[in-house]
Design a protein around this motif. Structure first.
Motif, PDB file in Angstrom:
ATOM      1  N   MET A 123     -19.070  58.059 -15.973  1.00 23.69           N
ATOM      2  CA  MET A 123     -19.597  57.748 -17.283  1.00 23.69           C
ATOM      3  C   MET A 123     -19.184  58.852 -18.258  1.00 23.69           C
ATOM      4  O   MET A 123     -19.235  60.028 -17.930  1.00 23.69           O
ATOM      5  CB  MET A 123     -21.117  57.652 -17.214  1.00 23.69           C
ATOM      6  CG  MET A 123     -21.772  57.588 -18.560  1.00 23.69           C
ATOM      7  SD  MET A 123     -23.572  57.619 -18.452  1.00 23.69           S
ATOM      8  CE  MET A 123     -23.925  56.118 -19.308  1.00 23.69           C
ATOM      9  N   ALA A 124     -18.788  58.468 -19.441  1.00 22.18           N
ATOM     10  CA  ALA A 124     -18.415  59.442 -20.480  1.00 22.18           C
ATOM     11  C   ALA A 124     -19.461  59.403 -21.588  1.00 22.18           C
ATOM     12  O   ALA A 124     -19.995  58.349 -21.925  1.00 22.18           O
ATOM     13  CB  ALA A 124     -17.041  59.124 -21.044  1.00 22.18           C
ATOM     14  N   TYR A 125     -19.742  60.552 -22.141  1.00 21.99           N
ATOM     15  CA  TYR A 125     -20.682  60.691 -23.233  1.00 21.99           C
ATOM     16  C   TYR A 125     -19.904  60.855 -24.533  1.00 21.99           C
ATOM     17  O   TYR A 125     -18.697  61.033 -24.529  1.00 21.99           O
ATOM     18  CB  TYR A 125     -21.588  61.897 -22.983  1.00 21.99           C
ATOM     19  CG  TYR A 125     -22.393  61.761 -21.718  1.00 21.99           C
ATOM     20  CD1 TYR A 125     -23.655  61.183 -21.725  1.00 21.99           C
ATOM     21  CD2 TYR A 125     -21.887  62.198 -20.504  1.00 21.99           C
ATOM     22  CE1 TYR A 125     -24.387  61.044 -20.566  1.00 21.99           C
ATOM     23  CE2 TYR A 125     -22.615  62.062 -19.324  1.00 21.99           C
ATOM     24  CZ  TYR A 125     -23.857  61.484 -19.364  1.00 21.99           C
ATOM     25  OH  TYR A 125     -24.576  61.345 -18.211  1.00 21.99           O
ATOM     26  N   LYS A 126     -20.611  60.829 -25.670  1.00 22.44           N
ATOM     27  CA  LYS A 126     -19.961  60.971 -26.964  1.00 22.44           C
ATOM     28  C   LYS A 126     -20.718  61.995 -27.797  1.00 22.44           C
ATOM     29  O   LYS A 126     -21.937  61.991 -27.835  1.00 22.44           O
ATOM     30  CB  LYS A 126     -19.947  59.629 -27.699  1.00 22.44           C
ATOM     31  CG  LYS A 126     -19.222  59.674 -29.028  1.00 22.44           C
ATOM     32  CD  LYS A 126     -19.270  58.324 -29.709  1.00 22.44           C
ATOM     33  CE  LYS A 126     -18.555  58.327 -31.032  1.00 22.44           C
ATOM     34  NZ  LYS A 126     -18.997  59.297 -31.991  1.00 22.44           N
ATOM     35  N   ALA A 172      -9.107  69.183 -22.540  1.00 23.07           N
ATOM     36  CA  ALA A 172      -9.017  68.096 -23.517  1.00 23.07           C
ATOM     37  C   ALA A 172      -7.873  67.201 -23.071  1.00 23.07           C
ATOM     38  O   ALA A 172      -6.754  67.671 -22.848  1.00 23.07           O
ATOM     39  CB  ALA A 172      -8.763  68.619 -24.915  1.00 23.07           C
ATOM     40  N   ASN A 173      -8.160  65.916 -22.921  1.00 19.95           N
ATOM     41  CA  ASN A 173      -7.170  64.951 -22.440  1.00 19.95           C
ATOM     42  C   ASN A 173      -6.493  65.466 -21.173  1.00 19.95           C
ATOM     43  O   ASN A 173      -5.277  65.390 -21.009  1.00 19.95           O
ATOM     44  CB  ASN A 173      -6.137  64.636 -23.524  1.00 19.95           C
ATOM     45  CG  ASN A 173      -6.776  64.013 -24.740  1.00 19.95           C
ATOM     46  OD1 ASN A 173      -7.863  63.445 -24.665  1.00 19.95           O
ATOM     47  ND2 ASN A 173      -6.134  64.120 -25.881  1.00 19.95           N
ATOM     48  N   ASP A 174      -7.308  66.025 -20.262  1.00 22.72           N
ATOM     49  CA  ASP A 174      -6.875  66.532 -18.953  1.00 22.72           C
ATOM     50  C   ASP A 174      -5.983  67.762 -19.024  1.00 22.72           C
ATOM     51  O   ASP A 174      -5.327  68.116 -18.048  1.00 22.72           O
ATOM     52  CB  ASP A 174      -6.208  65.427 -18.130  1.00 22.72           C
ATOM     53  CG  ASP A 174      -7.139  64.252 -17.896  1.00 22.72           C
ATOM     54  OD1 ASP A 174      -8.327  64.491 -17.605  1.00 22.72           O
ATOM     55  OD2 ASP A 174      -6.690  63.094 -18.012  1.00 22.72           O
ATOM     56  N   THR A 175      -5.934  68.443 -20.173  1.00 28.20           N
ATOM     57  CA  THR A 175      -5.162  69.672 -20.331  1.00 28.20           C
ATOM     58  C   THR A 175      -6.124  70.838 -20.496  1.00 28.20           C
ATOM     59  O   THR A 175      -7.031  70.781 -21.336  1.00 28.20           O
ATOM     60  CB  THR A 175      -4.239  69.588 -21.568  1.00 28.20           C
ATOM     61  OG1 THR A 175      -3.340  68.494 -21.385  1.00 28.20           O
ATOM     62  CG2 THR A 175      -3.453  70.867 -21.754  1.00 28.20           C
ATOM     63  N   LEU A 176      -5.933  71.879 -19.704  1.00 29.74           N
ATOM     64  CA  LEU A 176      -6.773  73.064 -19.785  1.00 29.74           C
ATOM     65  C   LEU A 176      -6.690  73.665 -21.182  1.00 29.74           C
ATOM     66  O   LEU A 176      -5.598  73.847 -21.725  1.00 29.74           O
ATOM     67  CB  LEU A 176      -6.324  74.099 -18.749  1.00 29.74           C
ATOM     68  CG  LEU A 176      -7.133  75.387 -18.677  1.00 29.74           C
ATOM     69  CD1 LEU A 176      -8.557  75.109 -18.207  1.00 29.74           C
ATOM     70  CD2 LEU A 176      -6.440  76.367 -17.736  1.00 29.74           C
ATOM     71  N   LEU A 177      -7.841  73.967 -21.775  1.00 32.69           N
ATOM     72  CA  LEU A 177      -7.886  74.566 -23.106  1.00 32.69           C
ATOM     73  C   LEU A 177      -7.968  76.079 -22.991  1.00 32.69           C
ATOM     74  O   LEU A 177      -8.861  76.615 -22.341  1.00 32.69           O
ATOM     75  CB  LEU A 177      -9.095  74.056 -23.893  1.00 32.69           C
ATOM     76  CG  LEU A 177      -9.031  72.602 -24.343  1.00 32.69           C
ATOM     77  CD1 LEU A 177     -10.380  72.177 -24.923  1.00 32.69           C
ATOM     78  CD2 LEU A 177      -7.924  72.407 -25.348  1.00 32.69           C
ATOM     79  N   ILE A 196     -12.948  65.217 -23.723  1.00 27.33           N
ATOM     80  CA  ILE A 196     -13.250  66.599 -23.385  1.00 27.33           C
ATOM     81  C   ILE A 196     -13.931  66.611 -22.018  1.00 27.33           C
ATOM     82  O   ILE A 196     -14.849  65.834 -21.771  1.00 27.33           O
ATOM     83  CB  ILE A 196     -14.190  67.243 -24.431  1.00 27.33           C
ATOM     84  CG1 ILE A 196     -13.621  67.096 -25.840  1.00 27.33           C
ATOM     85  CG2 ILE A 196     -14.487  68.686 -24.075  1.00 27.33           C
ATOM     86  CD1 ILE A 196     -12.307  67.798 -26.064  1.00 27.33           C
ATOM     87  N   THR A 197     -13.476  67.494 -21.158  1.00 30.23           N
ATOM     88  CA  THR A 197     -14.090  67.656 -19.842  1.00 30.23           C
ATOM     89  C   THR A 197     -14.711  69.041 -19.764  1.00 30.23           C
ATOM     90  O   THR A 197     -14.050  70.034 -20.053  1.00 30.23           O
ATOM     91  CB  THR A 197     -13.058  67.489 -18.719  1.00 30.23           C
ATOM     92  OG1 THR A 197     -12.444  66.204 -18.828  1.00 30.23           O
ATOM     93  CG2 THR A 197     -13.710  67.627 -17.347  1.00 30.23           C
TER      94      THR A 197
END
Length: 104
Positions: A1-4, A36-41, A81-82
């Motif tokens: 589940m993703a939140y917003k 962000a979008n599976d890219t490490l920030l 965002i993860t």
């Protein structure tokens, strides 16, 4: 589940948080990684190295809350965002949250 989360204006600098308190019980956050979008920030580096793209200014955390300070972003873009945490009990958890960038 993703939140917003609420929308981010690309000219703003704003904090966004994930509260893990109820989920962790007596365990606590040892470290946090943001993607962000599976890219490490990386702190103070635009996503994908593109000037004006989403930027993580400052990540912080308490024992139960992870917070990321974001700025910029491409207008009209929705970022996944993860927030990935590792606990003092050596467990790893992650939550996905959508963040839309929209000029006001």
């Amino acid at each position: 589940m993703a939140y917003k989360w609420p929308d981010l204006d690309p000219d703003e600098v704003a904090d966004f948080s994930v509260d893990w308190g109820r989920f962790l019980g007596t365990d606590t956050i040892a470290s946090v990684v943001w993607l962000a979008n599976d890219t490490l920030l990386a702190t103070n580096v635009s996503l994908g190295g593109v000037n004006g793209d989403l930027m993580l200014i400052q990540p912080t955390n308490t024992n139960t809350v992870a917070t990321a300070r974001f700025t910029s972003g491409i207008n009209g873009t929705r970022y996944k965002i993860t927030c990935r945490i590792t606990t003092t009990g050596s467990k790893t958890f992650e939550r996905n949250i959508f963040l839309r960038v929209r000029s006001r």
